[in-house]
Design an enzyme around this catalytic site. Structure first.
Site, PDB file in Angstrom:
ATOM      1  N   TYR A  72       1.060  -1.121   0.708  1.00  0.00           N
ATOM      2  CA  TYR A  72       0.258   0.005  -0.270  1.00  0.00           C
ATOM      3  C   TYR A  72       1.034   1.085   0.242  1.00  0.00           C
ATOM      4  O   TYR A  72       1.645   0.651   0.702  1.00  0.00           O
ATOM      5  CB  TYR A  72      -1.361  -0.050   1.406  1.00  0.00           C
ATOM      6  CG  TYR A  72      -2.097  -0.751   1.194  1.00  0.00           C
ATOM      7  CD1 TYR A  72      -2.646  -2.154   0.014  1.00  0.00           C
ATOM      8  CD2 TYR A  72      -2.941  -1.161   1.864  1.00  0.00           C
ATOM      9  CE1 TYR A  72      -3.197  -2.881   0.332  1.00  0.00           C
ATOM     10  CE2 TYR A  72      -3.771  -1.833   2.041  1.00  0.00           C
ATOM     11  CZ  TYR A  72      -3.736  -2.669   1.535  1.00  0.00           C
ATOM     12  OH  TYR A  72      -5.194  -3.567   0.977  1.00  0.00           O
TER      13      TYR A  72
HETATM   14  N1  LIG Z   1      -7.193  -7.475   1.347  1.00  0.00           N
HETATM   15  C1  LIG Z   1      -7.766  -6.137   0.402  1.00  0.00           C
HETATM   16  O1  LIG Z   1      -7.143  -7.067  -0.706  1.00  0.00           O
HETATM   17  C2  LIG Z   1      -8.226  -5.234   0.187  1.00  0.00           C
HETATM   18  C3  LIG Z   1      -8.330  -4.377  -0.818  1.00  0.00           C
HETATM   19  C4  LIG Z   1      -9.317  -3.331  -0.556  1.00  0.00           C
HETATM   20  C5  LIG Z   1      -8.818  -2.819   0.766  1.00  0.00           C
HETATM   21  N2  LIG Z   1      -8.280  -3.366   1.707  1.00  0.00           N
HETATM   22  C6  LIG Z   1      -8.656  -2.312   2.980  1.00  0.00           C
HETATM   23  O2  LIG Z   1      -9.768  -2.089   3.437  1.00  0.00           O
HETATM   24  C7  LIG Z   1      -9.534  -0.538   3.217  1.00  0.00           C
HETATM   25  C8  LIG Z   1     -10.605   0.316   2.861  1.00  0.00           C
HETATM   26  O3  LIG Z   1     -11.092   0.031   2.331  1.00  0.00           O
HETATM   27  P1  LIG Z   1     -11.611   0.710   1.175  1.00  0.00           P
HETATM   28  O4  LIG Z   1     -11.305   2.369   0.930  1.00  0.00           O
HETATM   29  O5  LIG Z   1     -12.125   0.378  -0.607  1.00  0.00           O
HETATM   30  O6  LIG Z   1     -13.438   1.213   1.421  1.00  0.00           O
HETATM   31  P2  LIG Z   1     -14.674   2.081   1.354  1.00  0.00           P
HETATM   32  O7  LIG Z   1     -14.685   2.041   2.334  1.00  0.00           O
HETATM   33  O8  LIG Z   1     -15.026   1.126   0.542  1.00  0.00           O
HETATM   34  O9  LIG Z   1     -14.023   3.820   0.524  1.00  0.00           O
HETATM   35  C9  LIG Z   1     -13.886   4.003   1.001  1.00  0.00           C
HETATM   36  C10 LIG Z   1     -13.661   5.672   0.669  1.00  0.00           C
HETATM   37  O10 LIG Z   1     -14.687   5.884   0.314  1.00  0.00           O
HETATM   38  C11 LIG Z   1     -14.997   7.476   0.889  1.00  0.00           C
HETATM   39  N3  LIG Z   1     -16.107   7.710   2.116  1.00  0.00           N
HETATM   40  C12 LIG Z   1     -15.741   6.976   3.007  1.00  0.00           C
HETATM   41  N4  LIG Z   1     -16.477   7.173   3.875  1.00  0.00           N
HETATM   42  C13 LIG Z   1     -16.571   8.206   3.779  1.00  0.00           C
HETATM   43  C14 LIG Z   1     -17.502   8.796   4.119  1.00  0.00           C
HETATM   44  N5  LIG Z   1     -18.039   8.474   5.490  1.00  0.00           N
HETATM   45  N6  LIG Z   1     -18.060   9.649   3.655  1.00  0.00           N
HETATM   46  C15 LIG Z   1     -18.069  10.430   1.893  1.00  0.00           C
HETATM   47  N7  LIG Z   1     -16.735   9.556   1.076  1.00  0.00           N
HETATM   48  C16 LIG Z   1     -16.260   8.592   2.398  1.00  0.00           C
HETATM   49  C17 LIG Z   1     -13.773   7.756   0.273  1.00  0.00           C
HETATM   50  O11 LIG Z   1     -12.857   8.096  -1.022  1.00  0.00           O
HETATM   51  P3  LIG Z   1     -13.712   9.206  -2.131  1.00  0.00           P
HETATM   52  O12 LIG Z   1     -13.330  10.262  -1.046  1.00  0.00           O
HETATM   53  O13 LIG Z   1     -12.671   9.835  -3.205  1.00  0.00           O
HETATM   54  O14 LIG Z   1     -14.849   9.466  -2.433  1.00  0.00           O
HETATM   55  C18 LIG Z   1     -12.885   6.495   0.673  1.00  0.00           C
HETATM   56  O15 LIG Z   1     -11.227   6.842   0.493  1.00  0.00           O
HETATM   57  C19 LIG Z   1      -7.922   0.001   3.471  1.00  0.00           C
HETATM   58  O16 LIG Z   1      -7.971   0.851   3.771  1.00  0.00           O
HETATM   59  C20 LIG Z   1      -7.051  -0.993   2.792  1.00  0.00           C
HETATM   60  O17 LIG Z   1      -7.038  -0.871   4.635  1.00  0.00           O
HETATM   61  C21 LIG Z   1      -7.882  -4.272   1.318  1.00  0.00           C
END
Ligand SMILES: NC(=O)c1ccc[n+]([C@@H]2O[C@H](COP(=O)([O-])OP(=O)(O)OC[C@H]3O[C@@H](n4cnc5c(N)ncnc54)[C@H](OP(=O)(O)O)[C@@H]3O)[C@@H](O)[C@H]2O)c1
Length: 364
Positions: free
Chosen positions: A66
């Site tokens: 990451y």
């Molecule tokens: N194991 C794996 O293969 C894998 C894969 C993916 C992720 N992960 C883990 O899961 C974590 C979360 O994944 P994700 O970032 O894809 O999660 P997500 O919750 O689906 O998306 C997060 C994105 O949504 C937006 N957001 C988040 N909270 C918000 C709110 N309250 N209001 C408005 N917009 C909001 C932001 O982007 P914008 O502001 O750009 O809209 C944020 O970067 C990662 O940091 C990582 O640690 C693991």
């Protein structure tokens, strides 16, 4: 800590380890060439981590690779932040298997050699002598399970790792991992990190069942489907590339859009998505909460889920999402049923037939 605010703590699977019900994902930490815009820089990442622990969070998730493609930066930010803190108070999860050096054929996968190098690299970047939860990032078809899980077991024995977890596997693979560890008398797997949200419920079909039966914690990643489940994505209004990740993937990364990296156009034509978002808005308004909190609370009330891996790039998003972990409120059974119904994917064979024929023999 904010007044009238009470974050929950749960056991991680069958282990005796307690984690906050919100885990701070750190994939959104680190900016640079090739990255989507709006990632948190180091100063903001530290502020986000400060506020997360102030609100009661103790659980962090990262990975050696990451933020993709800028490997190592997220672990380094977390490692520098840990230097200012009492490291033992936190549960640090990281992952291995992704390549840290494309010119080295052994810099990826789950072989003994690559795993040991990966753990040493992560310990170094994280400024710590141990990792609380070391997770395999994705299934490695080439390495025998015995080699991978014997190595992970040895890493626990020598004190570099406390618990072993996995991520991104199929149902039969998870069951095989669990059984192999059992029969070889190795450290058991305490958690599975998988994509799980109201737009990705196929995870429940086999993985969810194995987690429940075997006492493996199900840790949802992308709980907001990359931003789709926040209420900010509107019908017939594709967001711009600088507004948010969904807009950026839509305009700049069309070719890379997939079910775990969604764009606007990918889901915008699906009527059921808008129906569900509409219902989520109603539920959110009944509770004076946000749509994001409803999406996250739904996950926290599903079986086998002790904590959710959230991703944020601003302090406001963190404040909002932490509200889902507040134990002072819950979705009613009726609201859970409505969301379950609206988010239910079409069930293909063999699941449909096996479950239908199980009748009253199906376990709850
Ligand atoms: N194991 C794996 O293969 C894998 C894969 C993916 C992720 N992960 C883990 O899961 C974590 C979360 O994944 P994700 O970032 O894809 O999660 P997500 O919750 O689906 O998306 C997060 C994105 O949504 C937006 N957001 C988040 N909270 C918000 C709110 N309250 N209001 C408005 N917009 C909001 C932001 O982007 P914008 O502001 O750009 O809209 C944020 O970067 C990662 O940091 C990582 O640690 C693991």
């Amino acid at each position: 800590m904010a007044s009238n605010y009470s974050l929950g703590y749960n056991f991680l699977g069958n282990s005796g380890l307690k984690v906050s019900n919100i885990c701070l994902g750190t994939m959104s930490f680190g900016q640079g060439e090739g990255m989507r815009p709006g990632q948190a820089d180091e100063a903001l990442s530290h502020l986000i981590m400060d506020r997360f622990v102030e609100l009661g969070g103790n659980f962090f998730d990262t990975a050696n690779i990451y933020p993709i493609p800028l490997t190592g930066i997220s672990e380094s930010f977390l490692g520098k932040w840990l230097l200012k803190r009492q490291r033992d108070r936190y549960v640090i999860a990281t992952k291995a298997s992704g390549s840290m050096d494309k010119t080295d054929v052994n810099a990826r996968g789950l072989s003994r050699k690559s795993l040991i190098s990966a753990v040493e690299g992560s310990l170094n970047r994280l400024n710590t002598s141990y990792i609380d939860l070391f997770q395999t990032h994705v299934w490695d078809d080439a390495t025998p399970l015995e080699e991978t899980f014997r190595t992970l077991n040895d890493l626990v024995r020598i004190g570099k790792v406390r618990y072993v977890g996995v991520s991104n596997v199929l149902g039969w693979q998870l069951q095989k991992i669990v059984d192999t560890c059992k029969y070889m008398g190795l450290e058991s797997v305490v958690s599975l990190q998988a994509q799980y949200n109201l737009l990705c419920r196929e995870t429940e079909w086999e993985l969810g069942d194995v987690c429940q039966r075997e006492g493996v914690a199900l840790l949802p990643w992308s709980p907001l489907k990359g931003g789709w489940l926040t209420g900010k994505i509107k019908r017939d209004q594709a967001p711009g590339s600088s507004e948010c990740r969904i807009g950026w993937v839509n305009e700049c990364e069309k070719g890379r859009a997939n079910q775990s990296h969604p764009s606007y156009s990918q889901l915008a034509s699906q009527e059921n998505v808008w129906d569900m978002l509409e219902q989520m808005e109603k539920i959110a308004s009944n509770h004076s909460r946000s749509v994001s909190q409803v999406a996250l609370k739904w996950l926290l009330q599903r079986p086998a889920v002790p904590s959710i891996v959230v991703g944020v790039r601003t302090l406001q998003q963190l404040e909002d999402n932490m509200g889902a972990g507040d134990t002072n409120w819950n979705l009613s059974q009726e609201e859970m049923n409505e969301l379950n119904k609206l988010s239910q994917p079409k069930i293909p064979y063999p699941y449909e037939m096996v479950w239908r024929m199980s009748g009253d023999r199906k376990r709850k």
